[in-house]
Design an enzyme around this catalytic site. Structure first.
Site, mmCIF file in Angstrom:
data_model
loop_
_atom_site.group_PDB
_atom_site.id
_atom_site.type_symbol
_atom_site.label_atom_id
_atom_site.label_comp_id
_atom_site.label_asym_id
_atom_site.label_seq_id
_atom_site.Cartn_x
_atom_site.Cartn_y
_atom_site.Cartn_z
ATOM 1 N N CYS A 83 4.881 25.929 -8.412
ATOM 2 C CA CYS A 83 5.864 26.075 -9.127
ATOM 3 C C CYS A 83 6.183 27.367 -8.284
ATOM 4 O O CYS A 83 5.840 27.887 -7.397
ATOM 5 C CB CYS A 83 5.212 27.344 -9.259
ATOM 6 S SG CYS A 83 4.321 25.978 -10.671
ATOM 7 N N TRP A 114 6.729 23.204 -11.748
ATOM 8 C CA TRP A 114 6.622 22.183 -11.306
ATOM 9 C C TRP A 114 5.054 22.202 -12.410
ATOM 10 O O TRP A 114 4.268 22.218 -12.387
ATOM 11 C CB TRP A 114 5.919 21.957 -9.978
ATOM 12 C CG TRP A 114 5.918 20.686 -9.900
ATOM 13 C CD1 TRP A 114 6.940 19.798 -9.307
ATOM 14 C CD2 TRP A 114 4.288 19.766 -9.066
ATOM 15 N NE1 TRP A 114 6.218 18.522 -8.715
ATOM 16 C CE2 TRP A 114 4.709 18.330 -8.886
ATOM 17 C CE3 TRP A 114 3.766 20.067 -10.099
ATOM 18 C CZ2 TRP A 114 4.065 17.625 -8.909
ATOM 19 C CZ3 TRP A 114 2.148 19.098 -9.229
ATOM 20 C CH2 TRP A 114 2.865 17.702 -8.277
ATOM 21 N N GLU A 147 6.734 6.892 8.694
ATOM 22 C CA GLU A 147 7.630 9.021 8.449
ATOM 23 C C GLU A 147 8.491 7.782 7.526
ATOM 24 O O GLU A 147 9.077 8.334 6.253
ATOM 25 C CB GLU A 147 7.475 8.767 8.903
ATOM 26 C CG GLU A 147 8.590 10.449 9.064
ATOM 27 C CD GLU A 147 8.212 11.223 7.733
ATOM 28 O OE1 GLU A 147 6.923 11.063 7.344
ATOM 29 O OE2 GLU A 147 9.299 12.130 7.402
ATOM 30 N N HIS A 198 -0.869 -10.628 8.902
ATOM 31 C CA HIS A 198 -2.521 -10.848 8.317
ATOM 32 C C HIS A 198 -2.049 -10.183 6.547
ATOM 33 O O HIS A 198 -3.266 -9.466 5.753
ATOM 34 C CB HIS A 198 -3.270 -9.008 8.597
ATOM 35 C CG HIS A 198 -3.465 -9.943 10.594
ATOM 36 N ND1 HIS A 198 -4.437 -10.850 10.250
ATOM 37 C CD2 HIS A 198 -3.071 -9.387 10.790
ATOM 38 C CE1 HIS A 198 -5.259 -10.846 11.578
ATOM 39 N NE2 HIS A 198 -4.153 -9.728 12.465
#
Ligand code: F6R
Length: 612
Positions: free
Chosen positions: A2, A76, A485, A508
């Site tokens: 926040c 938030w 990324e 794999h």
């Protein structure tokens, strides 16, 4: 997470608060609110959603006259869904006290049930509201006293801004494990959780420490120790960033501006620190002598998100150049896995903000185990930069786009320089090699600028694939973290599912995902693993995948192996992540723009994650 602001002075407080909140909106954006005092009365306006909704609310419900003191918040959500009732500022039942909070009060359930038993009515689901009720309970014509008593009952973390209508000329603020800064003005003072909110008004700042409580009026700042009430002296620091850096400069989004800034931010970060012609590195901030560097037995690098990806690249750098065994940890896992630590181990924390709660906790954990600690941070004066034994700053300027871009390349620049310097000092790298590698770094900004001159073809590729549901990103060696990324960038701003893999791992398991509908971005620049990655491309192509290769301009063969090629200038393989990441940032950006996403403030995210 926040964002908090506060103002006391002669200006229109609402204007200052809104301006500050605009700068902080990137920290959280599910609701916002302000509280001001006019004629000894508390006025509150709160709205769900972005700040523009609060501005509309204020336009519809204006204040009768200008206020000269107030606090503001952009949220938030952690405790309680995004709603008007849960938005800050919160108040006590009598609307005497207004409070904004960043952090988490861990014992709020217990405190709330006690207060409820005593007849207090709660209006929100937040942990913060208990603080307002407690302050009111302890209030006896002395706000400072009441806040001190309240804080002694709280567990968890907080940065707080508090106003009270009975003491209408002061803001109280306090911090414990959440950032809080005082902006020092002339005849006015400010508080904020972040430098950016203060830059339009002042560059003189006081970074509060844990355990500080401050009483702020227009002309005076008194900082005390929460526990013993003794006055504490804190230095006023002059911050180098300027307000212009926090503007979009004609770019459509901060993220795009920050991608294009990278040639400059990389150069700013290495300028004055490397001298390729002389084969010299000068990192003033790290006072380790050659003998101390030789004593380092292991390096642990700890970080989150994008910073974690730069840590993964730097493992290759430290091990290859210095031969020091290096491990990389996700910060939220580090202290729970009982790492074996001692005083010969260096723990490096990497963090753009310098405030990420898990990384900070990892740093404190390392200190408690007597490790040497080094922080690589972008935000000057941030908590990690103050708590680590050594700090090296990236000179990227404010990063405002929630998706990190220039901070990543700034961090890589520092880590590359550090690995080379220590390798030379540990005698695992010869002077001529040092010169060669430094020259490679020196040329990176020009190479990125060259690439950025024509990015339209990345947009063309974005147009072909923006409708896809899934993406794979593949890389090997130092470019494996770059693949991670690239996938992270795409996920966070376009909301398309994307996975990054070490290309050799495909067979794999993940190769089962591959069919005609799957675009695969492969980093295939020239390196010792080039032939191997070409084989991985062949394997994917044989299963119908569409390949988007990031390759060197000189590579004539790659266009026969892949469907689309993004050419980048050639560089040494260890430096290559600084360049290969740029097209991936751009690809994610263009796709997200085509999908109409909120680029700078993607859903559910916050720039600085200050809760665990
Ligand atoms: C991704 C992103 C996050 C941050 C992470 C760590 O684009 O921005 O993953 O990298 O939250 O933040 P800092 O570096 O501030 O510790």
């Amino acid at each position: 997470m926040c964002g908090i602001v506060g103002y006391v002075g002669k200006k229109d407080a609402v204007e200052v608060l809104l301006e500050g909140l605009k700068k902080l909106e990137y920290r959280g954006y599910d609701s916002a609110g302000i509280a001001v005092i006019i004629d000894k009365e508390l006025h509150i306006r709160r709205s769900v959603g972005k700040l523009c909704n609060l501005e509309e609310n204020l336009a519809k419900n204006p204040l009768s006259i200008s206020a000269r003191i107030g606090i503001g918040h952009t949220r938030w959500a952690t405790h309680g869904r995004p709603s008007e009732e849960n938005a800050h500022p919160h108040t006590d039942s009598t609307k005497n006290i207004g409070i904004v909070h960043n952090g988490i009060i861990e014992n709020y359930v217990e405190l709330r049930s006690k207060l409820e038993k005593n007849g207090k009515n709660f209006k929100s689901e937040t942990d913060t509201e208990v603080i307002a009720h407690l302050i009111k309970k302890h209030y006896n014509n002395n706000l400072l006293n009441a806040v001190q008593k309240t804080l002694s009952e709280l567990g968890g973390s907080y940065a707080l801004g508090i106003i009270c209508m009975n003491e209408p000329d002061k803001i109280l603020c306090a911090r414990h494990n959440a950032p809080l800064i005082i902006g020092v003005g002339k005849g006015e003072n400010f508080i904020a959780s972040d430098i950016l909110a203060l830059l339009p008004y002042t560059r003189e700042m006081i970074f509060l420490e844990n355990g500080d409580i401050a009483e702020i009026t227009a002309d005076k700042i008194v900082i005390k120790d929460i526990k013993d009430n003794n006055i504490t002296t804190r230095e006023i620091k002059s911050v180098r960033w300027d307000a212009m850096q926090a503007k979009k400069d004609g770019y459509k989004h901060f993220m795009l501006k920050e991608i294009f800034e990278q040639p400059r931010t990389i150069e700013d970060t290495f300028r004055g620190r490397i001298y390729p012609d002389e084969g010299k590195v000068h990192i003033e901030e790290v006072k380790l002598k050659e003998k101390d560097i030789k004593k380092i037995s292991n390096i642990y690098i700890v970080a989150c998100g994008t910073s974690y990806h730069s840590a993964l690249v730097s493992k290759f750098l430290f091990e290859n150049f210095t031969r020091i065994p290096t491990e990389v940890d996700i910060a939220s896992e580090f202290r729970y896995r009982a790492p074996i630590l001692n005083e010969n181990i260096l723990v490096v924390v990497i963090s753009q903000s310098g405030e990420t709660a898990d990384t900070l906790a990892a740093l404190r954990f390392a200190k408690s185990r007597n490790c040497q600690t080094l922080a690589v941070c972008n935000v000057v004066g941030s908590t990690m930069s103050r708590e680590a034994m050594y700090v090296i700053y990236t000179y990227c300027g404010p990063e405002i786009g929630v998706a990190s871009t220039k901070a990543f390349t700034g961090q890589l620049t520092i880590l590359y320089i550090l690995a080379l310097d220590w390798a030379y000092k540990r005698e695992t790298l010869a002077k001529n090699e040092l010169k060669t590698y430094l020259k490679e770094l020196w040329e990176v900004p020009v190479k990125i600028s060259k690439f950025l001159k024509n990015t339209e073809f990345v947009n063309d590729i974005a147009k072909l694939f923006a409708h896809k549901r899934d993406f794979l990103y593949l890389g090997r060696h130092v470019n494996h973290p770059v693949a991670l990324e690239g996938a992270l960038k795409l996920k966070e701003i376009s909301y398309i599912h994307a996975e990054g893999y070490a290309a050799g791992e495909m067979k794999h398991g993940p190769i089962a995902l591959v069919d005609e509908s799957m675009p695969i971005v492969v980093i295939a620049v020239k390196s010792k693993v080039y032939e191997k990655i070409i084989s991985n491309i062949e394997e994917a192509k044989a299963r119908g995948a569409t390949i988007i290769a990031v390759a060197n301009e000189s590579d004539k063969e790659i266009k026969h192996k892949s469907d689309h090629v993004i050419y980048v200038p050639k560089t040494d393989e260890f430096v290559s992540p600084l360049i290969t990441v740029v097209p991936l940032q751009l690809l994610a950006y263009y796709i997200a723009v085509l999908l109409g996403r909120d680029i700078d403030q993607p859903r559910n995210l916050a720039k600085s994650v200050t809760v665990e």
